[in-house]
Design a protein around this motif. Structure first.
Motif, PDB file in Angstrom:
ATOM      1  N   GLN A  25       0.860  -1.192   0.000  1.00  0.00           N
ATOM      2  CA  GLN A  25       0.000   0.000   0.000  1.00  0.00           C
ATOM      3  C   GLN A  25       0.891   1.234   0.000  1.00  0.00           C
ATOM      4  N   LEU A  26       0.427   2.227  -0.703  1.00  0.00           N
ATOM      5  CA  LEU A  26       1.184   3.478  -0.759  1.00  0.00           C
ATOM      6  C   LEU A  26       1.191   4.109   0.630  1.00  0.00           C
ATOM      7  N   LYS A  27       2.385   4.292   1.148  1.00  0.00           N
ATOM      8  CA  LYS A  27       2.475   4.898   2.473  1.00  0.00           C
ATOM      9  C   LYS A  27       2.501   6.425   2.323  1.00  0.00           C
ATOM     10  N   TRP A  63       2.802  -3.614  -7.072  1.00  0.00           N
ATOM     11  CA  TRP A  63       2.019  -2.397  -6.863  1.00  0.00           C
ATOM     12  C   TRP A  63       2.797  -1.441  -5.985  1.00  0.00           C
ATOM     13  N   GLU A  64       2.833  -0.200  -6.417  1.00  0.00           N
ATOM     14  CA  GLU A  64       3.347   0.875  -5.557  1.00  0.00           C
ATOM     15  C   GLU A  64       2.183   1.821  -5.371  1.00  0.00           C
ATOM     16  N   GLY A  65       1.476   1.660  -4.270  1.00  0.00           N
ATOM     17  CA  GLY A  65       0.276   2.470  -4.089  1.00  0.00           C
ATOM     18  C   GLY A  65      -0.707   2.155  -5.197  1.00  0.00           C
ATOM     19  N   ASN A  66      -1.140   3.167  -5.917  1.00  0.00           N
ATOM     20  CA  ASN A  66      -2.099   2.945  -6.994  1.00  0.00           C
ATOM     21  C   ASN A  66      -1.430   2.699  -8.342  1.00  0.00           C
ATOM     22  N   TYR A  97      -6.888  11.464  -7.325  1.00  0.00           N
ATOM     23  CA  TYR A  97      -7.824  10.445  -7.775  1.00  0.00           C
ATOM     24  C   TYR A  97      -7.624   9.129  -7.024  1.00  0.00           C
ATOM     25  N   GLU A  98      -8.711   8.594  -6.500  1.00  0.00           N
ATOM     26  CA  GLU A  98      -8.666   7.304  -5.819  1.00  0.00           C
ATOM     27  C   GLU A  98      -9.433   6.299  -6.682  1.00  0.00           C
ATOM     28  N   PRO A  99      -8.730   5.385  -7.348  1.00  0.00           N
ATOM     29  CA  PRO A  99      -9.407   4.506  -8.316  1.00  0.00           C
ATOM     30  C   PRO A  99     -10.261   3.422  -7.658  1.00  0.00           C
ATOM     31  N   GLU A 100     -11.134   2.849  -8.458  1.00  0.00           N
ATOM     32  CA  GLU A 100     -11.883   1.647  -8.050  1.00  0.00           C
ATOM     33  C   GLU A 100     -10.885   0.538  -7.740  1.00  0.00           C
TER      34      GLU A 100
END
Lengths: 592, 274
Positions: free
Chosen positions: B4-6, B176-179, B34-37
């Motif tokens: 998760q992106l810290k 994954w790096e965050g989103n 922007y916070e994606p689905e």
């Protein structure tokens, strides 16, 4: 506190003589496990000794056990072989390999190298620098091979302990795993040459290497299916194991038709290692009882689900095992519904020899997965009509065939079109693309919610099938592989293929053809594939074929089959045809 | 494996983007907002059919309009376009620049796209064809609309495995790096080009791609290109990629082999008039 446990046997799955999966399952529950007392049943002639027994006898100095056709004795460690379809070698499972100590390792490797793949199917594994043997300072010389059935074997030169030397485990936590064997089965923690921690059972070492690529694969169904230990009193041992919270896969019991009154149990060790524990005096089960036992012990297979709740077909599958199954039932198999494993092996051998010409044995072994998967014993692909024959063709079709122009042979090909869409690396067509091929038989399935991607390695073609109702292609859009409409019927993926451009033909199929495909997981490693062809212009009734894909995530990865990019065959064939043209023109000119 | 992106690393990413790409500062702002689905595993949902719009497939760099094959008229001409190379320059080594110029001169015969060859990475992404992303349980598959190209992105390997052999499309490992989906692609055979202008790399190519949702219907695509045998330093391309919004959008099977056969084998064919 500690009990003495004797390490007795290793069970090796000899895929080459593979038989049906149900027999394989029953074998797991009631293996041909035989303890020390093996001498009182004798009735198999020496000429029937299997290839596997001979191989271990010839190359690893194991001895045939009197009266046994399915086991060898390697310095008091018994190796038993049993029939079963495997999904891969031992490497990468909880039991990575077994090891034998040889007095002169260099000479042994030279011997194996000179015998080569051709003679025995042995494969020599090389270190990164290309060498076969490595001398580990302070330890001994080591080398690795795999037997013809995919079991990885380490050969060492340890003068202190010749013969069967050790079992090497893969473990996410080697220290904990070795502790477990020591506590549960009573081995002595010790250090091999002061360099490797292990557990000693009499003269046999149990070693463990840290496995860093996720978790090791479970041994069940792989070439080293399980290992066995013998205890004096199984009930007492089980009681103690229960106190240690050992997971039992089969409680101690005397199976029906056991050859003695000794009990056996199955427990699950760390890292997915299946372990048989038998009582002194255990003498196995009468072989012929296994099939009967299987009906009682067969548990219904539950198809796994994706995290979002659809049947999960994902993974790498291959049609290697199905290679060689004829489409239609031949007259030579009248009255049988299944070949024996030997007949199946012979059929595949004939099929590959005729279909891949002069390619040598080494290439076929590697490429067709001979060492990985047992050939299918299925008699024919056609399951409907039930007689295994394609239905009668129509009068119109017969007339069209009779009036068709003769096929142009490759040496006269004018353009690539004369050579067909497979040679052109375009496609084998919607039916043909799923069929077992002479190599590159991989099938990768990947799912996202509402979509299934089916990718075939040969030529490299990927279809994306939506499993939700959606608008299809219009009448004006037709393609080679058509428009796939998917849906789930229970655990089965059903695909109806429409909008085919009709530019490929399977055994004469026309552009009217309607194709329905069904994919069902019928076991952890089995994906049943059925295909129904309806083409009233060609066949008077629909017909359905079936074969299984076998899962092989552990050893198989689809390679990029850049077919068109490397199609030297096209250039060579056309240039040969033009040379023939020129010679003929020259000859004609000389005659004038 | 799921990273998760810290909060602590959001700022450096934004700084990095804004300094590297002043022209894309709006995009950078949107990444922050922007916070994606999300899919079942909590990672951004990239499933769907996507396509690049622009002229990067003609030339990654700024280019003027130019003529194509006269027989094709205006249809065959090259439309003008703005480059997608961050900073504008592709830092070729001296000899490699000459090779690029040769490629340009011979492009009609030499471009692998003409021959319907697998397009390689990153070229597959911005060819003028849609591609579909399928996020499986432990792997992601991208199926491209040209030459039956596809990639499996292994999300289930702790460390990149050495590619078993060199290929057109290479071997891809993702995380994954965050989103952002970060894909490390290497193991290329060095045959693919980057565009129709003859930009290229060797088998030493390593591409690090970043796919970041910036709105429900757009991704920011960034690819860092490293090849010490061809370039003097790593360089980057950046462009948005758009979702195909047609309700019946599909990556339609496009088998281009037959359209390349005249070019590849025409000299070996038997001409009917003879």
């Amino acid at each position: 506190m500690k009990r003495r446990t004797t390490f007795t046997k290793i069970f090796i799955n000899t895929a080459k003589f593979g038989s049906r999966l149900c027999i394989f399952l029953s074998c797991l529950l009631f293996p041909f496990a035989v303890g020390a007392a093996t001498s009182h049943h004798i009735h198999i002639a020496l000429s029937n000794i299997s290839e596997a027994v001979s191989w271990y006898e010839e190359h690893l100095n194991c001895e045939v056990i009197a009266g046994r056709t399915d086991a060898v004795n390697c310095d008091n460690t018994e190796i038993e072989f049993f029939l079963g379809q495997t999904v891969g070698g031992s490497q990468g499972t909880g039991i990575d390999h077994i090891a034998f100590s040889i007095p002169n390792l260099d000479a042994k490797m030279t011997e194996l190298e000179s015998v080569g793949v051709r003679g025995t199917g042995v494969r020599l594994l090389r270190f990164e620098d290309g060498s076969l043997v490595r001398d580990i300072p302070g330890l001994f010389k080591i080398a690795f091979i795999t037997d013809p059935w995919g079991t990885k074997i380490e050969l060492v030169q340890d003068e202190d302990l010749l013969g069967f030397h050790h079992i090497h485990l893969n473990s996410t936590d080697p220290t904990a795993a070795l502790d477990w064997y020591s506590q549960v089965l009573g081995g002595e923690p010790a250090s091999l040459k002061g360099m490797l921690d292990g557990v000693l059972f009499d003269n046999i070492w149990l070693l463990a290497t840290e496995y860093t690529d996720g978790r090791p694969g479970i041994t069940q169904g792989r070439t080293i299916d399980h290992i066995g230990f013998e205890v004096a009193d199984l009930d007492e041992a089980a009681e103690q194991m229960n106190r240690l919270a050992v997971e039992f896969r089969q409680e101690p019991m005397v199976p029906d038709n056991a050859r003695s009154s000794a009990k056996q149990a199955f427990i699950l060790g760390p890292d997915g290692v299946m372990i048989a524990v038998v009582e002194s005096g255990w003498a196995g089960i009468e072989g012929e009882i296994l099939a009967a036992g299987s009906t009682e012990s067969t548990e219904l297979y539950v198809v796994p689900r994706t995290p979002w709740g659809e049947p999960d077909l994902q993974g790498i599958w291959t049609a290697d095992a199905a290679h060689g199954i004829p489409l239609q039932r031949g007259i030579d198999v009248a009255g049988t519904n299944e070949l024996t494993p030997e007949e199946a092996a012979a059929r595949r051998e004939r099929g590959t020899l005729s279909s891949i010409w002069g390619y040598d044995r080494e290439w076929r072994d590697t490429t067709l997965g001979y060492v990985k998967s047992a050939p299918s014993t299925q008699v024919a692909m056609v399951i409907d009509p039930p007689n295994g024959q394609l239905p009668e063709t129509t009068a119109e079709y017969k007339a069209a065939v009779a009036n068709a122009p003769p096929r142009i042979p490759p040496q006269r090909a004018r353009t690539p079109v004369d050579l067909g869409t497979y040679v052109r690396c375009i496609t084998r067509g919607p039916v043909g693309m799923m069929m077992p091929s002479i190599y590159n038989n991989g099938l990768q399935i990947l799912q996202s919610p509402g979509n299934v991607a089916i990718q075939k390695e040969m030529i490299h073609e990927t279809r994306i099938i939506s499993t939700e109702p959606r608008e299809g292609f219009g009448e004006g859009l037709k393609t080679w592989l058509g428009d796939s409409h998917g849906r789930w019927e229970g655990d089965t993926l059903v695909i109806e293929v429409r909008n085919l451009n009709g530019r490929t033909s399977y055994l004469g199929s026309s552009e009217e053809m309607k194709l329905t495909q069904r994919f069902t997981r019928t076991g952890p490693t089995t994906l049943e594939y059925q295909f129904t062809v309806e083409d009233p212009a060609v066949w008077t009734e629909p017909w359905t074929g079936m074969f299984n894909f076998i899962r092989d995530d552990s050893q198989y990865e689809l390679v990029e089959y850049a077919c068109h990019e490397g199609n030297y065959g096209m250039t060579n064939t056309l240039s040969a045809a033009r040379t023939i043209d020129a010679r003929q023109a020259e000859a004609a000119a000389n005659e004038e | 494996m799921v990273t998760q992106l810290k909060p602590t690393i959001i700022l450096p990413i934004l700084v990095f983007l804004t300094t590297l790409a002043a022209g894309n500062s709006i995009i950078a702002q949107e990444i922050g907002n922007y916070e994606p689905e999300k899919t079942w595993d909590g990672n951004p949902d990239l499933n769907g059919i996507w396509q690049a719009i622009g002229t990067a497939h003609w030339d990654l760099q700024d280019h003027e309009a130019s003529a194509g094959l006269p027989v094709m008229g205006a249809i065959g001409s090259v439309p003008p376009g703005q480059g997608v190379v961050v900073g504008g320059e592709i830092p070729y080594q001296e000899g490699a620049l000459r090779k690029k110029q040769e490629n340009w001169t011979n492009r009609l015969a030499a471009d692998p796209e003409t021959k319907c060859y697998l397009p390689g990475v990153p070229r597959a992404t911005y060819l003028p064809h849609p591609f579909q992303v399928l996020q499986g349980t432990d792997k992601i598959m991208i199926v491209y609309g040209f030459a039956e190209a596809n990639r499996t992105i292994h999300m289930d390997k702790e460390n990149p495995e050495p590619p078993p052999l060199d290929t057109w499309m290479g071997r891809s490992h993702g995380s994954w790096e965050g989103n952002t989906l970060v894909v490390d692609a290497q193991g290329f055979n060095g045959e693919a080009w980057f565009d129709r202008a003859g930009n290229f790399a060797s088998s030493a190519l390593r591409v690090t791609e970043r796919y970041t949702p910036i709105s429900p219907d757009a991704l920011l695509y960034e690819a860092t290109i490293e090849d010490p045998t061809v370039f003097t330093r790593p360089w980057q391309i950046r462009m948005p990629i758009y979702r195909r919004l047609e309700t019946n959008a599909r990556v339609v099977e496009y088998k281009c082999v037959e359209f390349s056969e005249e070019i590849l084998y025409g000299h070996l064919m038997k001409k009917e008039e003879e």
